[in-house]
Design a protein around this motif. Structure first.
Motif: not given
Length: 835
Positions: A396-397, A288-290, A366-368, A347-349
């Motif tokens: 993680y974002q 799930r992500y936002r 671009e960035q993790v 934002s991922v869970a």
């Protein structure tokens, strides 16, 4: 080195040599070091069991038990009792891992990633083969049949790898020949007599070199002939084994001539796993992500890119170098400043049941920001987990770019760099000509590569009469794409594979991406991605925009806005019709992670992707009662050899700390018996603390004498405590603190038995431990092992059982059975008198 030890070492070495043929099947070879260590422990246990000696069957059982314990510690320690003993949960975990391993074998290409399930298959297989070889060659002294499991191990490896390095074959063959010669010339000559002819062997007197020389010729010659026959069979069997055409069995690893670099990415075969996931009856949430963007229709989560096309399928190029994850990531290849982009924060869970080694990311990231051990593969812009690192429960974002080229920019894109053209437009000669011919026919009239790509997408998605169907057989071989173009039915893998291949025939750089469609919006503003959102799509390269997504699969995903044709007329077939957004379709309700089926709870998680477990069907398995009965029976058989050791440890723990006398087990009812066998009646003992002092003192004394018994010093109840302690000190070669501790324990026993008021027992447990340490230090290695594994004092259990059995029989004799027998005898005599 004795003959038995030498033969055991040869058996283990031959097993490891044959297991070396399995090394090319996986991407890391660390597993064989682990297998070698566990095999050495298993072999050592067999050597010790034969030295005791134990019965042959019991020796094999002990080795099997040790192997089970070792596998439990390595692969299922969290589910074990005390981190060591296997319980029902351990066997359930093993069953789950075995199912996962079978699925992984069918899904991954060679070299496959060393998942936990595959590692269990490899290490467990080596231990099983090693146990069989050791049992045949060493325990039962029949080395020749031990070549059969070695041959099976090598043949399986050679068949899967479609030809294993001949060096591994020579190593396995040499190990088997060494095993044959080490067994012993007499038994070897008898087993190999059919190879040596019917003539008698020359006897000692007939040999010109003197007595004892002639008998060695036949075994050596026989060993050579047996070895030649075994080598011939080993060469012949892999040649006639049927080859498979999917996953690991298809050998989708390195192509001839390609080399892999350590730490590079492995090849993945997603075809079967993706189809099986889409067939699942329920849509399980995997993450799930936002996100900050409102345009979620284009927010595909890409996991892996398949950039190598061999004419039959697509796969990730093996040997791609990986580095530490840079911060920020490099600029995407081919992206020009004139193309509109916008930053997107996501934002991922990930679900706790979703575990795979590739990280789902919006493209281009671009960035993790993520914790753990992750690596970066620059060519595919993939983030890959390091050793044992997966996405299970990861949070993680990601900062990514929303690339929005216009149709005009894509149509005016200059020619790609020559390196990209050479690598990403390769089409093997095995591809049927109908593929290129159809591509040219479909794109006729297109003025540039962009229009060709749009026409291909529209033909697959709308105009070509194709039908989306996950039940269609995946297919393989050079004619798979041609068959799909003729049948016109399939799922996303068929459409993406075919469009990418056809684009390459037109000179457009193309590859295939595997990941997730955007998912389903939730009431709380988040996006839920389920297993049925797994997807594959083609990526085509256009200079200025870089790798660009297309969507040829009907009713799946959303067509990108830049594929809406920028043409003069609306009737141009190059402009795709609008289709429903896949992400707007309702998904199945979110379910807890623990509802994930057994097929889905894998090292690679519940969703179906390049690393997705195969098989969506559920299987309830055998009845719970059957499983429980089998588990209990297996535990009884396996734990029987270690029961004396476990009983001894339990008794020692109870004796050296306060315990209720009513909880004594078999062999412990005499804890309050004094030296000489004189019972101490609780009625004559003082109450409260004095009584407890007497009981604890006598329990410590019994533990001391039993510990000495375990090291070969038999107890003698006819001696006083002081004499018995002096005997233990003398026979056990005790000195210093250990001898003094033995004397102090004996003195405490005399105080407890004969003093009017027993003195406090003091730290008798520590005194007994000091004596045990002295006995252990003075004993040899064999005596120490026997004291732990087969303690002599465990005979008290047998004595106690025997006494109870005798008492039970005595009660039966003197009670009802005797009365019944007498009445029956009286009735018989009365009938005779009347007759």
């Amino acid at each position: 080195m004795s003959g038995g030890i030498r033969l055991a070492v040869c058996a283990a070495a031959a097993t490891l040599a044959a297991a070396g043929a399995l090394l090319p099947l996986v991407d890391r070879s660390v597993w064989i070091v682990q297998a070698a260590f566990l095999l050495a422990v298993q072999t050592s246990v067999g050597v010790l069991a034969r030295r005791v000696p134990l019965a042959r069957a019991l020796t094999v059982a002990v080795q099997a038990l040790v192997a089970l314990l070792l596998l439990t510690v390595v692969f299922a320690r969290a589910h074990a009792i005390g981190g060591l003993l296997p319980g029902p949960e351990v066997f359930q975990e093993f069953g789950q891992l075995l199912r996962e391993g079978a699925s992984d074998v069918g899904r991954y290409a060679i070299p496959a990633p060393t998942t936990t399930a595959i590692r269990l298959l490899l290490v467990g297989g080596v231990l099983v083969i090693g146990l069989v070889v050791d049992a045949l060659a060493v325990t039962y002294r029949s080395a020749a049949p031990a070549g059969l499991p070695l041959l099976a191990l090598y043949s399986v490896a050679a068949g899967l790898a479609e030809g294993t390095d001949w060096l591994w074959f020579l190593a396995a063959a040499a190990g088997y020949l060494l095993l044959l010669l080490a067994e012993g010339r007499d038994r070897l000559a008898q087993w190999g007599r059919v190879f040596g002819g019917g003539g008698a062997r020359p006897g000692p007197a007939a040999h010109p070199l003197g007595p004892g020389q002639g008998s060695a010729i036949a075994p050596v010659r026989t060993g050579r002939r047996i070895g030649a026959l075994a080598l011939g069979i080993a060469l012949l069997v892999p040649a006639v084994l049927p080859t498979m055409d999917s996953g690991l069995l298809q050998a989708h690893g390195q192509s001839p001539g390609e080399g892999g670099t350590g730490g590079g990415t492995g090849a993945v075969s997603p075809l079967v796993a993706l189809q099986d996931s889409l067939r699942q009856p329920e849509n399980r949430e995997v993450l799930r992500y936002r996100t900050s963007t409102q345009n979620t229709g284009d927010l595909y989560l890409r996991i892996v890119t398949l950039d190598q096309f061999d004419g039959s399928t697509w796969r990730t190029s093996p040997g791609r170098p990986v580095t530490e994850v840079p911060d920020p990531l490099p600029t995407p290849a081919g992206l020009a400043p004139g193309v509109r982009t916008g930053p997107v924060n996501t934002s991922v869970a990930a679900s706790g049941s979703y575990a795979q080694t590739y990280l789902p990311l919006p493209y281009p990231a671009e960035q993790v920001r993520i914790g753990g051990r992750w690596r970066y593969e620059p060519e595919g812009r993939m983030v890959v987990g390091g050793h044992a690192q997966t996405t299970r429960g990861a949070r993680y974002q990601v900062t990514s770019l929303l690339v929005e080229p216009t149709a005009a920019q894509l149509a005016a894109a200059p020619a790609p760099p020559q390196r990209l053209l050479r690598e990403y437009t390769k089409v093997p000669g095995s591809v049927p000509a109908v593929v290129a011919r159809t591509a040219r026919k479909v794109t006729a009239g297109a003025a540039n590569p962009y229009q060709q790509a749009v026409k291909l997408q529209e033909w697959f998605a709308v105009d070509g009469g194709f039908r989306y169907d996950t039940e269609v057989r995946s297919g393989s071989g050079p004619d798979a794409i041609a068959r799909f173009l003729q049948a016109k039915e399939g799922f996303c893998v068929h459409f993406s594979f075919a469009m990418a291949a056809m684009a390459r025939t037109l000179g457009i750089p193309a590859r295939v991406a595997v990941g997730f469609t955007p998912g389903t919006p939730q009431a709380d503003g988040s996006m839920s991605v389920g297993s049925k959102d797994a997807h594959a799509w083609p990526e085509l390269y256009f200079e200025g925009a870089g790798w660009t997504r297309f969507e040829p699969t009907p009713s799946r995903g959303t067509p990108p806005e830049y594929t809406v044709a920028e043409t003069p007329a609306g009737s141009d077939p190059g402009a795709p019709s609008a289709r429903p957004d896949r992400s707007a379709a309702p998904s199945a309700p979110t379910r807890p992670d623990d509802e994930c089926t057994g097929q889905l709870k894998k090292a690679d998680g519940c969703p179906a992707l390049a690393q997705q477990p195969g098989g969506g069907a559920t299987d309830d398995g055998p009845p719970a009662g059957t499983v429980t009965a089998v588990v209990v029976a297996a535990l009884v058989v396996l734990l029987l050899p270690v029961l004396p050791m476990l009983w001894r440890r339990r008794v020692r723990a109870r004796r050296l700390r306060p315990a209720d006398a009513s909880r004594r087990g078999p062999g412990e009812e005499a804890e309050t018996a004094g030296p000489g066998g004189r019972p101490v009646s609780p009625a004559v003992l003082p109450d409260d603390d004095p009584a407890e002092t007497v009981e604890r003192t006598l329990a410590a004394w019994r533990e001391l004498t039993d510990s000495a018994w375990d090291y070969g010093i038999l107890p003698d109840d006819a001696q006083t405590p002081r004499k018995a302690a002096a005997r233990i000190v003398r026979a056990g070669a005790l000195d210093g603190p250990s001898a003094e501790s033995a004397v102090r324990v004996a003195t405490a026993v005399e105080q407890a038995l004969y003093a009017p008021t027993p003195r406090p027992a003091g730290a008798l447990a520590a005194e007994v431990e000091t004596v045990r340490a002295g006995l252990r230090a003075a004993a040899g290695r064999g005596a120490r092992l026997r004291a732990v594994l087969a303690p002599r004092s465990a005979a008290r259990v047998a004595w106690a059982c025997s006494r109870r059995w005798s008492a039970a029989l005595e009660r039966l004799r003197s009670g009802r059975i005797v009365a019944v027998w007498r009445r029956a005898g009286g009735a018989l005599r009365l009938s005779r008198q009347r007759g």
